[in-house]
Structures are given as structure tokens and as C-alpha cells.
Scaffold this motif. Structure first.
Motif, PDB file in Angstrom:
ATOM      1  N   ALA A  92       5.006 -12.662  -6.283  1.00  0.00           N
ATOM      2  CA  ALA A  92       6.315 -12.788  -5.640  1.00  0.00           C
ATOM      3  C   ALA A  92       7.225 -11.625  -6.038  1.00  0.00           C
ATOM      4  CB  ALA A  92       6.953 -14.122  -6.009  1.00  0.00           C
ATOM      5  N   ALA A  93       7.201 -11.267  -7.316  1.00  0.00           N
ATOM      6  CA  ALA A  93       8.034 -10.157  -7.778  1.00  0.00           C
ATOM      7  C   ALA A  93       7.564  -8.840  -7.177  1.00  0.00           C
ATOM      8  CB  ALA A  93       8.004 -10.081  -9.303  1.00  0.00           C
ATOM      9  N   ALA A  94       6.254  -8.635  -7.140  1.00  0.00           N
ATOM     10  CA  ALA A  94       5.710  -7.403  -6.576  1.00  0.00           C
ATOM     11  C   ALA A  94       6.001  -7.309  -5.086  1.00  0.00           C
ATOM     12  CB  ALA A  94       4.207  -7.329  -6.828  1.00  0.00           C
ATOM     13  N   ARG A  95       5.933  -8.447  -4.394  1.00  0.00           N
ATOM     14  CA  ARG A  95       6.242  -8.446  -2.959  1.00  0.00           C
ATOM     15  C   ARG A  95       7.697  -8.046  -2.734  1.00  0.00           C
ATOM     16  NH1 ARG A  95       4.329 -12.992  -1.708  1.00  0.00           N
ATOM     17  NH2 ARG A  95       2.462 -12.309  -0.572  1.00  0.00           N
ATOM     18  N   ALA A  96       8.599  -8.565  -3.557  1.00  0.00           N
ATOM     19  CA  ALA A  96      10.009  -8.201  -3.426  1.00  0.00           C
ATOM     20  C   ALA A  96      10.200  -6.700  -3.632  1.00  0.00           C
ATOM     21  CB  ALA A  96      10.845  -8.986  -4.439  1.00  0.00           C
ATOM     22  N   ALA A  97       9.467  -6.145  -4.595  1.00  0.00           N
ATOM     23  CA  ALA A  97       9.566  -4.715  -4.874  1.00  0.00           C
ATOM     24  C   ALA A  97       9.079  -3.885  -3.699  1.00  0.00           C
ATOM     25  CB  ALA A  97       8.770  -4.369  -6.128  1.00  0.00           C
ATOM     26  N   ILE A  98       7.911  -4.239  -3.148  1.00  0.00           N
ATOM     27  CA  ILE A  98       7.329  -3.452  -2.066  1.00  0.00           C
ATOM     28  C   ILE A  98       8.143  -3.594  -0.791  1.00  0.00           C
ATOM     29  CG2 ILE A  98       5.703  -5.087  -1.019  1.00  0.00           C
ATOM     30  CD1 ILE A  98       4.733  -1.564  -2.115  1.00  0.00           C
TER      31      ILE A  98
ATOM     32  N   GLU B  10       7.971   5.140  -7.693  1.00  0.00           N
ATOM     33  CA  GLU B  10       7.447   4.289  -6.629  1.00  0.00           C
ATOM     34  C   GLU B  10       5.998   3.897  -6.908  1.00  0.00           C
ATOM     35  OE1 GLU B  10       6.446   4.490  -1.901  1.00  0.00           O
ATOM     36  OE2 GLU B  10       8.323   5.445  -2.540  1.00  0.00           O
ATOM     37  N   ALA B  11       5.260   4.756  -7.602  1.00  0.00           N
ATOM     38  CA  ALA B  11       3.872   4.426  -7.935  1.00  0.00           C
ATOM     39  C   ALA B  11       3.796   3.142  -8.741  1.00  0.00           C
ATOM     40  CB  ALA B  11       3.219   5.577  -8.701  1.00  0.00           C
ATOM     41  N   LEU B  12       4.817   2.886  -9.566  1.00  0.00           N
ATOM     42  CA  LEU B  12       4.853   1.651 -10.361  1.00  0.00           C
ATOM     43  C   LEU B  12       4.904   0.425  -9.457  1.00  0.00           C
ATOM     44  CD1 LEU B  12       5.126   1.004 -13.488  1.00  0.00           C
ATOM     45  CD2 LEU B  12       7.542   0.639 -13.013  1.00  0.00           C
ATOM     46  N   VAL B  13       5.629   0.553  -8.339  1.00  0.00           N
ATOM     47  CA  VAL B  13       5.731  -0.558  -7.381  1.00  0.00           C
ATOM     48  C   VAL B  13       4.384  -0.800  -6.712  1.00  0.00           C
ATOM     49  CG1 VAL B  13       6.838  -1.335  -5.256  1.00  0.00           C
ATOM     50  CG2 VAL B  13       8.184  -0.119  -6.982  1.00  0.00           C
ATOM     51  N   HIS B  14       3.748   0.260  -6.235  1.00  0.00           N
ATOM     52  CA  HIS B  14       2.456   0.109  -5.553  1.00  0.00           C
ATOM     53  C   HIS B  14       1.384  -0.432  -6.505  1.00  0.00           C
ATOM     54  CE1 HIS B  14       3.748   1.884  -1.803  1.00  0.00           C
ATOM     55  NE2 HIS B  14       4.289   2.886  -2.465  1.00  0.00           N
ATOM     56  N   LEU B  15       1.452  -0.003  -7.753  1.00  0.00           N
ATOM     57  CA  LEU B  15       0.494  -0.485  -8.742  1.00  0.00           C
ATOM     58  C   LEU B  15       0.692  -1.980  -8.994  1.00  0.00           C
ATOM     59  CD1 LEU B  15      -1.743   0.177 -10.779  1.00  0.00           C
ATOM     60  CD2 LEU B  15       0.052   0.799 -12.420  1.00  0.00           C
ATOM     61  N   ALA B  16       1.938  -2.400  -9.132  1.00  0.00           N
ATOM     62  CA  ALA B  16       2.222  -3.832  -9.343  1.00  0.00           C
ATOM     63  C   ALA B  16       1.729  -4.657  -8.161  1.00  0.00           C
ATOM     64  CB  ALA B  16       3.725  -4.035  -9.543  1.00  0.00           C
ATOM     65  N   TRP B  17       1.936  -4.165  -6.960  1.00  0.00           N
ATOM     66  CA  TRP B  17       1.525  -4.885  -5.754  1.00  0.00           C
ATOM     67  C   TRP B  17       0.005  -5.032  -5.714  1.00  0.00           C
ATOM     68  CZ3 TRP B  17       2.561  -8.344  -2.525  1.00  0.00           C
ATOM     69  CH2 TRP B  17       2.117  -8.369  -1.200  1.00  0.00           C
TER      70      TRP B  17
ATOM     71  N   ASP C  61      -6.921 -11.983  -3.918  1.00  0.00           N
ATOM     72  CA  ASP C  61      -6.963 -11.384  -2.575  1.00  0.00           C
ATOM     73  C   ASP C  61      -7.543  -9.983  -2.692  1.00  0.00           C
ATOM     74  OD1 ASP C  61      -6.624 -10.572   0.019  1.00  0.00           O
ATOM     75  OD2 ASP C  61      -4.584 -11.367   0.203  1.00  0.00           O
ATOM     76  N   GLU C  62      -8.854  -9.919  -2.841  1.00  0.00           N
ATOM     77  CA  GLU C  62      -9.514  -8.651  -3.148  1.00  0.00           C
ATOM     78  C   GLU C  62      -9.335  -7.623  -2.030  1.00  0.00           C
ATOM     79  OE1 GLU C  62     -14.001  -6.911  -3.990  1.00  0.00           O
ATOM     80  OE2 GLU C  62     -13.596  -9.043  -4.268  1.00  0.00           O
ATOM     81  N   ALA C  63      -9.483  -8.053  -0.781  1.00  0.00           N
ATOM     82  CA  ALA C  63      -9.387  -7.104   0.328  1.00  0.00           C
ATOM     83  C   ALA C  63      -7.996  -6.476   0.405  1.00  0.00           C
ATOM     84  CB  ALA C  63      -9.722  -7.805   1.643  1.00  0.00           C
ATOM     85  N   ALA C  64      -6.951  -7.309   0.274  1.00  0.00           N
ATOM     86  CA  ALA C  64      -5.588  -6.791   0.322  1.00  0.00           C
ATOM     87  C   ALA C  64      -5.297  -5.908  -0.889  1.00  0.00           C
ATOM     88  CB  ALA C  64      -4.586  -7.942   0.386  1.00  0.00           C
ATOM     89  N   ALA C  65      -5.829  -6.288  -2.047  1.00  0.00           N
ATOM     90  CA  ALA C  65      -5.621  -5.487  -3.255  1.00  0.00           C
ATOM     91  C   ALA C  65      -6.255  -4.115  -3.099  1.00  0.00           C
ATOM     92  CB  ALA C  65      -6.205  -6.214  -4.462  1.00  0.00           C
ATOM     93  N   ARG C  66      -7.472  -4.070  -2.566  1.00  0.00           N
ATOM     94  CA  ARG C  66      -8.157  -2.795  -2.370  1.00  0.00           C
ATOM     95  C   ARG C  66      -7.406  -1.915  -1.370  1.00  0.00           C
ATOM     96  NH1 ARG C  66     -13.486  -2.002  -3.432  1.00  0.00           N
ATOM     97  NH2 ARG C  66     -13.856  -1.157  -1.353  1.00  0.00           N
ATOM     98  N   ALA C  67      -6.914  -2.541  -0.309  1.00  0.00           N
ATOM     99  CA  ALA C  67      -6.168  -1.778   0.693  1.00  0.00           C
ATOM    100  C   ALA C  67      -4.876  -1.218   0.097  1.00  0.00           C
ATOM    101  CB  ALA C  67      -5.853  -2.661   1.896  1.00  0.00           C
ATOM    102  N   ALA C  68      -4.189  -2.031  -0.688  1.00  0.00           N
ATOM    103  CA  ALA C  68      -2.945  -1.583  -1.315  1.00  0.00           C
ATOM    104  C   ALA C  68      -3.202  -0.450  -2.296  1.00  0.00           C
ATOM    105  CB  ALA C  68      -2.268  -2.755  -2.022  1.00  0.00           C
ATOM    106  N   LEU C  69      -4.270  -0.584  -3.070  1.00  0.00           N
ATOM    107  CA  LEU C  69      -4.581   0.466  -4.051  1.00  0.00           C
ATOM    108  C   LEU C  69      -5.029   1.742  -3.347  1.00  0.00           C
ATOM    109  CD1 LEU C  69      -4.693   1.041  -7.088  1.00  0.00           C
ATOM    110  CD2 LEU C  69      -7.131   0.530  -6.985  1.00  0.00           C
ATOM    111  N   ALA C  70      -5.797   1.603  -2.294  1.00  0.00           N
ATOM    112  CA  ALA C  70      -6.229   2.790  -1.547  1.00  0.00           C
ATOM    113  C   ALA C  70      -5.026   3.539  -0.995  1.00  0.00           C
ATOM    114  CB  ALA C  70      -7.174   2.391  -0.418  1.00  0.00           C
ATOM    115  N   ALA C  71      -4.053   2.807  -0.470  1.00  0.00           N
ATOM    116  CA  ALA C  71      -2.843   3.443   0.051  1.00  0.00           C
ATOM    117  C   ALA C  71      -2.078   4.157  -1.059  1.00  0.00           C
ATOM    118  CB  ALA C  71      -1.954   2.398   0.722  1.00  0.00           C
ATOM    119  N   ALA C  72      -1.969   3.501  -2.224  1.00  0.00           N
ATOM    120  CA  ALA C  72      -1.281   4.114  -3.363  1.00  0.00           C
ATOM    121  C   ALA C  72      -2.008   5.365  -3.833  1.00  0.00           C
ATOM    122  CB  ALA C  72      -1.160   3.109  -4.506  1.00  0.00           C
ATOM    123  N   PHE C  73      -3.335   5.289  -3.886  1.00  0.00           N
ATOM    124  CA  PHE C  73      -4.134   6.430  -4.331  1.00  0.00           C
ATOM    125  C   PHE C  73      -3.998   7.597  -3.360  1.00  0.00           C
ATOM    126  CE2 PHE C  73      -8.104   8.854  -4.224  1.00  0.00           C
ATOM    127  CZ  PHE C  73      -8.184   9.285  -5.543  1.00  0.00           C
TER     128      PHE C  73
END
Length: 401
Positions: free
Chosen positions: A313-319, A332-339, A348-360
Motif C-alpha cells: 500500500a505504501a509503495a503504491r502510494a509512492a508510485i 526515484e529509483a528508491l520508489v521503483h525498487l520499493a514497488w 505477484d511475481e509477474a507484476a514484480a518482474r515487470a516493475a523491476l524490468a521497467a526500473a532497470f
């Protein structure tokens, strides 16, 4: 100043005196008083005059510090939007710079871009140094936002500082030296950043610029956290919180409290870290960038405590803040990493991978814009959240996507 007001000046003379008072208050970090004085100045001096531009510059600065974004938009509406209506004098460029940078800080990028176009094509190297400094510093601020070019921001900060030094503008040079140290810190060049920020702080103390002193102190604290010296950062942050509270500087109070929460996470005091981050979220409602980092910091603390759903919930608010304002100028990288990590912790592995790929991919794009190999290396390897994103991207198999 009191003796001057005691002479009961009227009209434009009184307006000029109020503008001078606003300038003093801004440099000292007493922004509510600066706002009042600047508003009085705007009301008393002729619209469009050089005195009016000085007053508008001080009102934009105070409004940005107070998080009054609609007031900054109002100031922007009073400035010309084309070169024909813009005079290349100190007063106009000060108003243009103060307003544009304040708009950027509070996420009003469209209006900032419109103002930046006014000076498009102007070659700062052909101007007198004080004018060039304002343009270079505005360009540096723009380079900190998407698409980020961190090395370019550093070079513009260097050029601005050199220009102010040549101009003999001691306060502007001191403030810009702080911006230069922040740019070095963003690149992970911590040794250079520490030296730059310490010198800026030394000069700021000599010039009685408490606002600049606290800005440098906060960023020195972040360097301490990055180096694992979080006990020192905790002490630093607590002191700045009280100093900012004393002058009513809500932005610096929130920034210092975020630093305190991050130091507490590193020290393992997760309960207090959560408490400080939560307080920071409440204190920074007017400052979306800082509030986003506060939410992300809370998410990291909650993850460490194993409270995955609350962290999400906190990470969603940040993103969501990042998305709404169009990106942050730092951390901003701190926000994407938290998300990404919160999604993963919730299964939620698929969403986590997608979020990390975008951050990377975003991190890689920023690194690709850095021409200096040592700076590119420190940016990728020296900044803890950047190194963490890269390590997770390799572990999760998204580094090549």
C-alpha cells in the motif's frame, strides 16, 4: 530594515523595500515572512517593471518552499512567454529562474517547459556571468527530470557555480555549490559530493544562510547513510528537523525526517523508522516529491518487518505520486525498487518482474547518457538503490529485457 520601514516609505519605494525584506527572509529560510513581504511588494510596484520581477522572483521562491503550487502558477502567468516580451536583465532572469525551478520541484512540468522555451536559443556564455548563472542552473534542474541526464545536470551546475563566482554573487555561488554537491551525490561520486557540500555549508554558515546550511546538511546525511554511517545521519537529521521547525520550513523538516527514517532502517530500528516515515508523509502533503520518497521509505521499513501488504500500500502510494507528477528529480529509483519488492513480497511475481524490468531499463537509459566511465560506474555501483536494482534484475532474469 526596521529603520528603513520606520521612515514610512510609500508606493514603489515601499514595494522595493518589501522585496528586499522578502529576499532576506528567503535566504534565511523564513518563507512565510518572505511570502508576506513579496506579496506586499507585488502590490506596490508597477506591473512589468524590473522591481516587479524582483518581487515575483521572491514570491515564486517562497511559494515553492511553502508548497503553494497554484500561487507559483499565478506568478508564471505574469511572466512573458516569448522572447519579444522578455528583457535579458537580472530582475527578469531571476524571476524566470525562480519560477521555473519552483514549478519543476512541485511537478508542474508543462508550465515550466513553456517558460524554459522563452530562453531557448539564448547562449548563456555570451551573457554577463550573473545572468548566465540563472540560465545554467535552470538547465541543470530540467536535466534532473525525465528523460534524466545526470551528468549534464552536473555540468550545468558546474557552469552556473563558475558564473556566479565570476560575478561575485556570493550567496548564489554558495547555493549553487550545494546544487553541485547534490548532482555529485546523485551520480554516486560521494567523495567529491562530501567535499563540495562541506565547503558549501562552511560558506553558508559564514553568510548566515540557514536554508542553504540545512540543505547541505541533509545531503551530507544521505551520503552518511549510503556509506553505512547511519548513526551520524540520525543525529544530523534530528538536529535539522528541529532547526527547520523553528523557522517553519515544512519542506526541509519533511526532507530531514525522511533522512531520519532511512537512517533508522539501516540501524535496524524499524518501529521508529515506520513512525518517522509516517509522520513525514503527513508533513509533506504540499511537497509531492518528498512525500513519494516518504511513502517508499515506509514501504522499505515495512518490508523489513515482514508486513508485505502494508508495504504494498505504501509503495503504491509512492508510485502513484511519481506517475501523477511525471517523475522525481532524485531518489526515484528508491520508489521503483520499493514497488517491485513489495509486489514480490505479496506473491505477484509477474507484476514484480515487470516493475523491476521497467526500473532497470530506466536506470540503464540514465547510465547510457553518462559519458564519463568513472561517473557511470559510480552511478550504477555506488548508489545503493541502483546497485540493488541491478542485482535483482540479474537474479530475476530481467536484465536483458
Amino acid at each position: 530594515m526596521e529603520r528603513a520601514f520606520a521612515c514610512a516609505p510609500e508606493g514603489e519605494a515601499a514595494g522595493r523595500l518589501h522585496a528586499l525584506a522578502a529576499t532576506v527572509h528567503n535566504w534565511r529560510g523564513t518563507f512565510a515572512e518572505a511570502e508576506r513581504a513579496a506579496k506586499s511588494a507585488v502590490a506596490l510596484v508597477p506591473a512589468g517593471s524590473r522591481a516587479a520581477h524582483t518581487a515575483l522572483a521572491m514570491l515564486a521562491w517562497a511559494s515553492g518552499a511553502l508548497g503553494k503550487v497554484e500561487q507559483i502558477e499565478a506568478v508564471a502567468s505574469l511572466l512573458p512567454r516569448d522572447r519579444k516580451g522578455a528583457a535579458l536583465d537580472r530582475e527578469f532572469l531571476l524571476a524566470w529562474y525562480s519560477t521555473t525551478v519552483s514549478l519543476r520541484d512541485l511537478g508542474r512540468h508543462a508550465t515550466a517547459v513553456a517558460l524554459e522555451r522563452v530562453m531557448a536559443g539564448v547562449q548563456p556564455e555570451h551573457l554577463e556571468p550573473g545572468l548566465a548563472g540563472h540560465i545554467y542552473l535552470t538547465k541543470s534542474a530540467a536535466a534532473c527530470f525525465p528523460p534524466r541526464r545526470p551528468e549534464l545536470a552536473l555540468r550545468f551546475s558546474e557552469a552556473a557555480w563558475e558564473a556566479y563566482e565570476r560575478d561575485g554573487a556570493l550567496r548564489d555561488a554558495c547555493l549553487t555549490r550545494t546544487a553541485l554537491g547534490v548532482a555529485q551525490r546523485r551520480l554516486g561520486a560521494y567523495e567529491a559530493a562530501e567535499s563540495t557540500l562541506k565547503e558549501a555549508k562552511r560558506v553558508a554558515i559564514q553568510l548566515d544562510l540557514s536554508y542553504v546550511t540545512n540543505t547541505a546538511t541533509i545531503h551530507l546525511g544521505h551520503i552518511d547513510v549510503a556509506r553505512g554511517q547511519s548513526a551520524a545521519a540520525r543525529t544530523t537529521a534530528a538536529r535539522v528537523i528541529e532547526e527547520a521547525r523553528a523557522v517553519g520550513d515544512g519542506r526541509q523538516m519533511g526532507q530531514a525526517r525522511v533522512l531520519l527514517a532511512q537512517a533508522l532502517i539501516d540501524l535496524g530500528d524499524l518501529a521508529q523508522a515506520c513512525a518517522q516515515a509516517t509522520t513525514a508523509i503527513d508533513e509533506t502533503r504540499a511537497y509531492p516529491a518528498t512525500q513519494s520518497i516518504a511513502h517508499a521509505t515506509l514501504a522499505h521499513a515495512l518490508l523489513r518487518e515482514g508486513r508485505a501488504l502494508e508495504a504494498l500500500a505504501a509503495a503504491r502510494a509512492a508510485i502513484e505520486i511519481v506517475t501523477r507528477v511525471g517523475g522525481l528529480d532524485e531518489d526515484e529509483a528508491l520508489v521503483h525498487l520499493a514497488w517491485a519488492e513489495a509486489l514480490d513480497a505479496c506473491g505477484d511475481e509477474a507484476a514484480a518482474r515487470a516493475a523491476l524490468a521497467a526500473a532497470f531499463n530506466e536506470l540503464r537509459a540514465e547510465a547510457d547518457a553518462i559519458e564519463s566511465p568513472p561517473l557511470r560506474r559510480s552511478f550504477l555501483e555506488g548508489v545503493p538503490e541502483h546497485a540493488r536494482i541491478r542485482a535483482l534484475a540479474e537474479a530475476w532474469g530481467v536484465a536483458g529485457t
